[in-house]
Scaffold this motif. Structure first.
Motif, mmCIF file in Angstrom:
data_model
loop_
_atom_site.group_PDB
_atom_site.id
_atom_site.type_symbol
_atom_site.label_atom_id
_atom_site.label_comp_id
_atom_site.label_asym_id
_atom_site.label_seq_id
_atom_site.Cartn_x
_atom_site.Cartn_y
_atom_site.Cartn_z
ATOM 1 N N PHE A 45 18.917 -6.270 -3.433
ATOM 2 C CA PHE A 45 20.153 -6.584 -3.704
ATOM 3 C C PHE A 45 21.449 -6.179 -3.570
ATOM 4 O O PHE A 45 22.899 -6.526 -3.574
ATOM 5 N N TYR A 49 25.207 -7.847 -3.187
ATOM 6 C CA TYR A 49 25.708 -7.022 -4.472
ATOM 7 C C TYR A 49 27.096 -7.054 -3.468
ATOM 8 O O TYR A 49 28.768 -7.200 -4.129
ATOM 9 N N GLU A 52 29.208 -10.199 -2.596
ATOM 10 C CA GLU A 52 30.294 -10.400 -3.297
ATOM 11 C C GLU A 52 31.141 -8.985 -3.935
ATOM 12 O O GLU A 52 32.657 -9.696 -4.588
ATOM 13 N N ARG A 53 31.212 -8.146 -3.704
ATOM 14 C CA ARG A 53 32.245 -6.885 -3.657
ATOM 15 C C ARG A 53 33.557 -7.546 -2.711
ATOM 16 O O ARG A 53 34.799 -7.109 -2.581
ATOM 17 N N THR A 106 28.627 1.537 -8.186
ATOM 18 C CA THR A 106 29.255 0.696 -8.733
ATOM 19 C C THR A 106 30.742 1.427 -9.364
ATOM 20 O O THR A 106 31.861 0.646 -9.435
ATOM 21 N N SER A 171 21.622 -9.500 -12.622
ATOM 22 C CA SER A 171 23.019 -10.202 -11.164
ATOM 23 C C SER A 171 24.019 -11.497 -12.161
ATOM 24 O O SER A 171 24.802 -12.136 -11.666
ATOM 25 N N SER A 174 26.067 -9.141 -14.814
ATOM 26 C CA SER A 174 26.638 -8.708 -13.767
ATOM 27 C C SER A 174 25.628 -8.286 -13.055
ATOM 28 O O SER A 174 24.918 -7.568 -13.003
ATOM 29 N N TRP A 175 26.955 -8.268 -12.127
ATOM 30 C CA TRP A 175 26.151 -7.445 -10.762
ATOM 31 C C TRP A 175 25.762 -6.178 -11.019
ATOM 32 O O TRP A 175 25.150 -4.992 -10.369
ATOM 33 N N ASP A 176 26.980 -5.774 -11.257
ATOM 34 C CA ASP A 176 25.888 -4.083 -11.871
ATOM 35 C C ASP A 176 25.366 -3.326 -12.788
ATOM 36 O O ASP A 176 25.184 -2.511 -12.683
ATOM 37 N N VAL A 178 23.180 -4.212 -12.833
ATOM 38 C CA VAL A 178 22.049 -3.859 -11.656
ATOM 39 C C VAL A 178 21.524 -2.740 -11.389
ATOM 40 O O VAL A 178 20.083 -2.075 -11.706
#
Length: 218
Positions: A45, A49, A52-53, A106, A171, A174-176, A178
């Motif tokens: 991922f 991730y 996405e950021r 993160t 995910s 929240s991606w964080d 993960v």
């Protein structure tokens, strides 16, 4: 029963018989392997991730490459470190480092720092594999090592299949999460190793003229 027949029976055992005969410490080691692999899904991922950021596809690919390089070198590093520190200390050190490195991703904004963190995460995650293999083979008699190694691979593969499904669900929240979950499973494995696996003992000094043997597992 003849000696040959008894030896054949002792040398061939199914999964459940082997599991019953496996020392408790070896079972905890297998549990730790599963827990760690269940949460080791950063590489699956990482690209999503990072994009996405707001990082570019090229940057995300570079970070994934850094993770892969770290994973390859981590196996060799873990083998060498296990020879020096012993299996349990190596697992504890590598899993604690992997958990902290994964968690730091993160919190980092610098792309360079993220690349370093993911490379360290990959290296430390894989560094635990050689010592846990040595630990298992040190705890299990030769007649059961093939089946125990099959259990080890099953724990790895089961975690690898089930973990990404959980990560995909996380995910959506929240991606964080993960990365937090990945870090948490690494720290759980660290705790299992620190508390439930047998300690490492340095070899006793050998008499003069006698080669020193490698460290034993108590």
């Amino acid at each position: 029963m003849t000696g040959d027949a008894a030896g054949t029976e002792a040398g061939h055992a199914g999964v459940f018989q082997t599991l019953r005969e496996t020392p408790l410490a070896a079972r905890f080691a297998l549990l730790g392997v599963f827990v760690n692999q269940f949460g080791a899904f950063v590489q699956f991922f990482l690209v999503l991730y990072l994009t996405e950021r707001g990082f570019s596809n090229a940057q995300a690919g570079l970070a994934l490459g850094a993770y892969s390089v770290g994973a390859i070198s981590g196996v060799l590093f873990g083998g060498g470190l296990s020879d020096r520190l012993g299996p349990r200390r190596t697992i504890v050190l590598s899993m604690a480092s992997a958990g902290l490195a994964t968690l730091s991703v993160t919190a980092l904004d610098s792309f360079t720092a993220i690349v370093v963190a993911v490379a360290l995460s990959g290296a430390m995650t894989q560094a635990a594999r050689p010592p846990v293999s040595a630990l298992l083979f040190g705890l299990v008699p030769p007649a059961r090592q093939v089946m125990v190694f099959a259990m080890y691979r099953t724990a790895l593969n089961t975690g690898m299949v089930a973990g990404p499904l959980v990560a995909a669900w996380l995910s959506t929240i929240s991606w964080d999460l993960v990365f937090w979950f990945d870090a948490a499973t690494a720290l759980v494995y660290c705790g299992i190793a620190a508390v439930l696996l047998p300690g490492d003992r340095a070899p006793e000094p050998a008499p003069q003229g006698v080669p020193t043997v490698s460290a034993e597992i108590t």
